[in-house]
Design an enzyme around this catalytic site. Structure first.
Site, PDB file in Angstrom:
ATOM      1  CD  GLU A  91      -2.890  -1.189   2.316  1.00  0.00           C
ATOM      2  OE1 GLU A  91      -4.099  -1.376   2.106  1.00  0.00           O
ATOM      3  OE2 GLU A  91      -2.417  -1.109   3.451  1.00  0.00           O
ATOM      4  CB  CYS A 104       3.133   7.479   2.962  1.00  0.00           C
ATOM      5  SG  CYS A 104       3.676   6.296   4.198  1.00  0.00           S
ATOM      6  CB  CYS A 111       7.069  -5.080   8.537  1.00  0.00           C
ATOM      7  SG  CYS A 111       8.458  -4.341   9.459  1.00  0.00           S
ATOM      8  CB  CYS A 115       6.436  -2.437  16.105  1.00  0.00           C
ATOM      9  SG  CYS A 115       8.109  -1.998  15.612  1.00  0.00           S
ATOM     10  CB  CYS A 118       3.032  -1.778  13.686  1.00  0.00           C
ATOM     11  SG  CYS A 118       3.048  -1.399  11.916  1.00  0.00           S
ATOM     12  CB  CYS A 334       1.157   6.210  11.462  1.00  0.00           C
ATOM     13  SG  CYS A 334       1.761   7.750  10.890  1.00  0.00           S
TER      14      CYS A 334
HETATM   15  N1  SAH Z   1       9.585   0.590   9.725  1.00  0.00           N
HETATM   16  C1  SAH Z   1       9.738   2.017   9.721  1.00  0.00           C
HETATM   17  C2  SAH Z   1       8.820   2.668   8.721  1.00  0.00           C
HETATM   18  C3  SAH Z   1       7.344   2.655   9.104  1.00  0.00           C
HETATM   19  S1  SAH Z   1       6.919   4.293   9.488  1.00  0.00           S
HETATM   20  C4  SAH Z   1       9.563   2.570  11.115  1.00  0.00           C
HETATM   21  O1  SAH Z   1       9.114   1.818  11.978  1.00  0.00           O
HETATM   22  O2  SAH Z   1       9.912   3.710  11.380  1.00  0.00           O
HETATM   23  C5  SAH Z   1       5.414   4.131  10.271  1.00  0.00           C
HETATM   24  C6  SAH Z   1       5.378   4.862  11.600  1.00  0.00           C
HETATM   25  O3  SAH Z   1       4.096   4.653  12.199  1.00  0.00           O
HETATM   26  C7  SAH Z   1       6.397   4.317  12.582  1.00  0.00           C
HETATM   27  O4  SAH Z   1       6.870   5.329  13.435  1.00  0.00           O
HETATM   28  C8  SAH Z   1       5.545   3.348  13.366  1.00  0.00           C
HETATM   29  O5  SAH Z   1       6.101   3.011  14.598  1.00  0.00           O
HETATM   30  C9  SAH Z   1       4.262   4.126  13.499  1.00  0.00           C
HETATM   31  N2  SAH Z   1       3.121   3.284  13.831  1.00  0.00           N
HETATM   32  C10 SAH Z   1       3.007   1.948  13.688  1.00  0.00           C
HETATM   33  N3  SAH Z   1       1.809   1.520  14.101  1.00  0.00           N
HETATM   34  C11 SAH Z   1       1.141   2.612  14.509  1.00  0.00           C
HETATM   35  C12 SAH Z   1      -0.172   2.832  15.013  1.00  0.00           C
HETATM   36  N4  SAH Z   1      -1.032   1.821  15.142  1.00  0.00           N
HETATM   37  N5  SAH Z   1      -0.523   4.081  15.318  1.00  0.00           N
HETATM   38  C13 SAH Z   1       0.316   5.112  15.133  1.00  0.00           C
HETATM   39  N6  SAH Z   1       1.558   4.982  14.640  1.00  0.00           N
HETATM   40  C14 SAH Z   1       1.970   3.742  14.336  1.00  0.00           C
END
Ligand code: SAH
Length: 356
Positions: A91, A104, A111, A115, A118, A334
């Site tokens: 996406e 984006c 991935c 985390c 996420c 995000c």
């Molecule tokens: N793998 C990289 C790129 C992804 S960026 C990274 O982790 O930085 C996406 C961003 O959104 C990251 O900061 C991630 O931690 C954040 N994110 C992930 N899940 C989220 C959620 N449910 N709500 C808000 N932010 C989230």
């Protein structure tokens, strides 16, 4: 299947052209057609002879991922679901703001970093994207824009961890930023976000001039280790020491992203710890109130709680923005990117069970 010409490096393309009795500079002309003028067929490349165009057409294809679905949010954010040649899906999210239009992009299908908060993590890693699959997201999203609308900013913040796919991401960045035959996007308008892979961060800052964002999300190792398993490999100490030592020009700053999870990492004490951690680093902080998604067990704090957290940082003169969720009604914000497969209710309940 003919090989995709965009998968060759410029050097490989030059070598092929020399093999066809052509001067090497033709490769740059072709690159310019592909990435600058955004051609979709060799027939469009009118500064090449008809016979060369025919030869290229016989040997190569020009990839075009399929837009399987495009959804538009109430706030104007658009989410693209792309189907890749091997059936994987990824996406990209197009985010209009007053003076910018940001895309984006994803760098991996799924991935592998796990985390806890996420949505993409629930998929696991399917595979790395090739440089052309990263670039095709920009090319195809651009083609949907009406009139004079142009993508002005790129964030590598979609599905996947860009620094775990370092070689292809760097190749894509070179083509994005090259001003003569590439897309000509200034590196100042490109931001790469990472979970914090220390050696690759150091390499990236030496090899490119793009902006760096680091997903922090906790200010002590115990909590960060629970939320982000990568912290067990690179501790906060290592990560922060590396940030202090980065060759970042005076006027630039590192961005730290901090997703606010209610009752988990959003207390005043957490904010104070964060201030301590960031001491001596030229940075700004993006607070991202948690975006819920199917299968998640976390909650978003109230606006008041978010502001309370921000205030602590402001008192220490740390520049702090609150990231308004964009496109959350279409699961485009995000941490909400899950691709196609995940919408299948059976798969979803399976993953949900696993996450608990
Ligand atoms: N793998 C990289 C790129 C992804 S960026 C990274 O982790 O930085 C996406 C961003 O959104 C990251 O900061 C991630 O931690 C954040 N994110 C992930 N899940 C989220 C959620 N449910 N709500 C808000 N932010 C989230």
């Amino acid at each position: 299947m003919k090989p995709n010409i965009k998968d060759l490096s410029l050097q490989e393309c030059e070598a092929r052209l020399v093999g066809l009795q052509q001067p090497a500079y033709r490769a740059r002309q072709i690159w310019q057609w592909l990435f600058h003028k955004r051609a979709t067929a060799f027939a469009e490349m009118t500064n090449l002879s008809a016979s060369l165009r025919g030869q290229l057409d016989e040997e190569f294809s020009i990839s075009r991922p399929q837009i399987v679905r495009k959804e538009e949010s109430l706030d104007g954010t658009e989410k693209f679901l792309f189907g890749l040649a091997d059936g994987e899906s990824i996406e990209s999210v197009l985010i209009p703001e007053t003076k910018r239009l940001t895309l984006c992009v994803s760098t991996q299908a799924g991935c592998g970093f796990g985390c806890a908060f996420c949505a993409t993590a629930l998929l696991g890693l399917k595979r790395n994207l090739s440089a052309s699959e990263i670039l095709d997201q920009i090319l195809e999203a651009s083609r949907t824009l009406a009139g004079e609308r142009r993508i002005t900013h790129i964030v590598l913040m979609g599905m996947g961890e860009p620094l775990a796919n370092y070689t292809q991401t760097l190749r894509a960045l070179e083509i994005m930023t090259d001003t003569s035959w590439g897309m000509g996007i200034s590196p100042r308008r490109i931001t790469l976000s990472t979970v914090g892979l220390v050696p690759q961060i150091q390499r990236l800052m030496e090899e490119t001039r793009v902006n760096l964002a680091i997903s922090l999300h906790a200010a002590n190792d115990e909590l960060r280790g629970k939320l982000m398993p990568v912290n067990r490999k690179y501790s906060l100490r290592e990560l922060m020491d590396a940030c202090r030592a980065l060759p970042i020009p005076r006027r630039k700053r590192v961005t730290f992203e901090y997703v606010l999870l209610r009752g988990v990492n959003d207390s005043v004490e957490d904010a104070r710890q964060l201030c301590q951690l960031l001491q001596g680093i030229r940075c700004k902080v993006n607070l991202i109130p948690f975006n819920p998604h199917p299968g998640s067990r976390f909650q978003r704090p109230t606006d008041l709680e978010v502001e309370r957290f921000q205030q602590v940082l402001h008192q220490q003169n740390i520049q702090t923005n609150i990231r308004r969720p964009r496109g959350d009604d279409i699961q485009a914000a995000c941490g909400q990117l899950q691709g196609e497969e995940f919408r299948n209710p059976q798969v979803q309940s399976l993953f949900t069970a696993e996450a608990r």
